[in-house]
Design an enzyme around this catalytic site. Structure first.
Site, mmCIF file in Angstrom:
data_model
loop_
_atom_site.group_PDB
_atom_site.id
_atom_site.type_symbol
_atom_site.label_atom_id
_atom_site.label_comp_id
_atom_site.label_asym_id
_atom_site.label_seq_id
_atom_site.Cartn_x
_atom_site.Cartn_y
_atom_site.Cartn_z
ATOM 1 N N CYS A 1 0.870 -1.186 0.000
ATOM 2 C CA CYS A 1 0.000 0.000 0.000
ATOM 3 C C CYS A 1 0.900 1.227 0.000
ATOM 4 O O CYS A 1 1.704 1.416 0.923
ATOM 5 C CB CYS A 1 -0.871 -0.020 1.258
ATOM 6 N N CYS B 1 -0.910 3.588 -6.644
ATOM 7 C CA CYS B 1 -1.792 3.053 -5.605
ATOM 8 C C CYS B 1 -2.000 1.593 -5.980
ATOM 9 O O CYS B 1 -2.273 1.290 -7.152
ATOM 10 C CB CYS B 1 -3.116 3.801 -5.601
HETATM 11 N N1 DGL Z 1 -4.085 0.672 -1.951
HETATM 12 C C1 DGL Z 1 -3.725 1.851 -1.262
HETATM 13 C C2 DGL Z 1 -2.456 2.494 -1.846
HETATM 14 O O1 DGL Z 1 -1.647 1.845 -2.467
HETATM 15 C C3 DGL Z 1 -4.744 2.919 -0.972
HETATM 16 C C4 DGL Z 1 -6.205 2.683 -0.956
HETATM 17 C C5 DGL Z 1 -6.942 3.519 0.080
HETATM 18 O O2 DGL Z 1 -7.213 4.694 -0.146
HETATM 19 O O3 DGL Z 1 -7.171 2.967 1.151
HETATM 20 O O4 DGL Z 1 -2.214 3.646 -1.636
#
Ligand code: DGL
Length: 272
Positions: free
Chosen positions: A77, A189
């Protein structure tokens, strides 16, 4: 369900974003012992404050270390990584692999030096990303787009959508890349990795799509090389599935919804 102990690789994200990273590691090392934890109780992280992201991530990691004792935690993440990784490293004595927008590979790939970064609100505004840009892309122009709408569509419905649904969901982002005249776009993301093929199909070869998938997985394998299993354990591993944990309340609706995701990635659902 009793929680498995001594899992080698634990992947975490706010939701389903990190699953393509786990799948990629399993493609390389099918017998590795993995678990995935989605902090669905606090999703989306991208719209939280820096302090909130640090607090939620630290609490999650503490519980993971106590209950699962992994060899390495992969923060799949970008939002958690740019906000909290330095705090985690100070606080916990365990190896971490972070995921950050692939700025350096994008700079190397770009010819016209115009690069788009598609990420969450928290990530595009974090100093960590600005520092990466200053370090590797001082001669490039960056166009930042926070796209919480796309994140939420991916988390909530798109995986079971048609190809047309997926392509129409990425259209506003692609328009943004085009109107800025970029020749390279960074999927900053992890949720967007679920639509990597669609982004590539629509954008390439004019706009090159860059992401952190290989870099993160290779780093995890380097930090903690796959353990060789004894023959009996290896047979067991062939029938035992990895667990996809969520932190939400145990309800029929959550079980139905997230079991479908777990199934899609060859895992079983657990509550954490
Ligand atoms: N998957 C997450 C990232 O790589 C973010 C998603 C969210 O906003 O929770 O930043």
């Amino acid at each position: 369900m009793t929680k498995e102990k001594n899992i080698q690789y634990v992947f975490i994200d706010s939701g389903i974003g990190g699953l393509p990273y786990l799948r990629h590691l399993k493609e390389i090392e099918p017998q590795s012992s993995c678990a995935y934890i989605a902090d669905t109780k606090h999703f989306p992280y991208g719209e939280k404050t820096l302090e909130e992201v640090i607090e939620y991530t630290q609490n999650l990691v503490k519980k993971i270390i106590e209950e699962l004792r992994p060899s390495v935690i992969i923060i799949a993440c970008n939002t958690m990584t740019v906000s909290a990784l330095s705090h985690l490293r100070e606080k916990f004595d365990i190896p971490f692999v972070g995921t950050v927008p692939a700025i350096k590979p994008a700079v190397l790939a770009s010819k016209n030096k115009k690069i788009a970064v598609l990420a969450t609100e928290r990530t595009v505004n974090d100093i960590y990303v600005q520092n990466l840009i200053d370090e590797f892309g001082a001669d490039c122009k960056f166009f930042m787009r926070a796209d919480s709408v796309l994140v939420s569509k991916i988390e909530n419905s798109l995986l079971s959508g048609s190809e047309e649904d997926k392509k129409s969901a990425i259209r506003p982002a692609v328009e943004f890349f085009k109107s800025a005249g970029t020749d390279t776009a960074v999927l900053g993301c992890t949720h967007f990795l679920h639509l990597r093929d669609e982004f590539k199909a629509v954008c390439e070869p004019d706009i090159r799509i860059v992401d952190s998938l290989d870099g993160v997985v290779n780093r995890a394998l380097k930090i903690s090389p796959p353990q060789k299993l004894k023959e009996e354990n290896s047979k067991l591993k062939n029938i035992q599935k990895d667990i996809f944990y969520i932190t939400s309340e145990k309800t029929e609706e959550n079980t139905k919804r997230y079991s479908a995701y777990a199934d899609l990635f060859g895992m079983v659902l657990g509550y954490f």
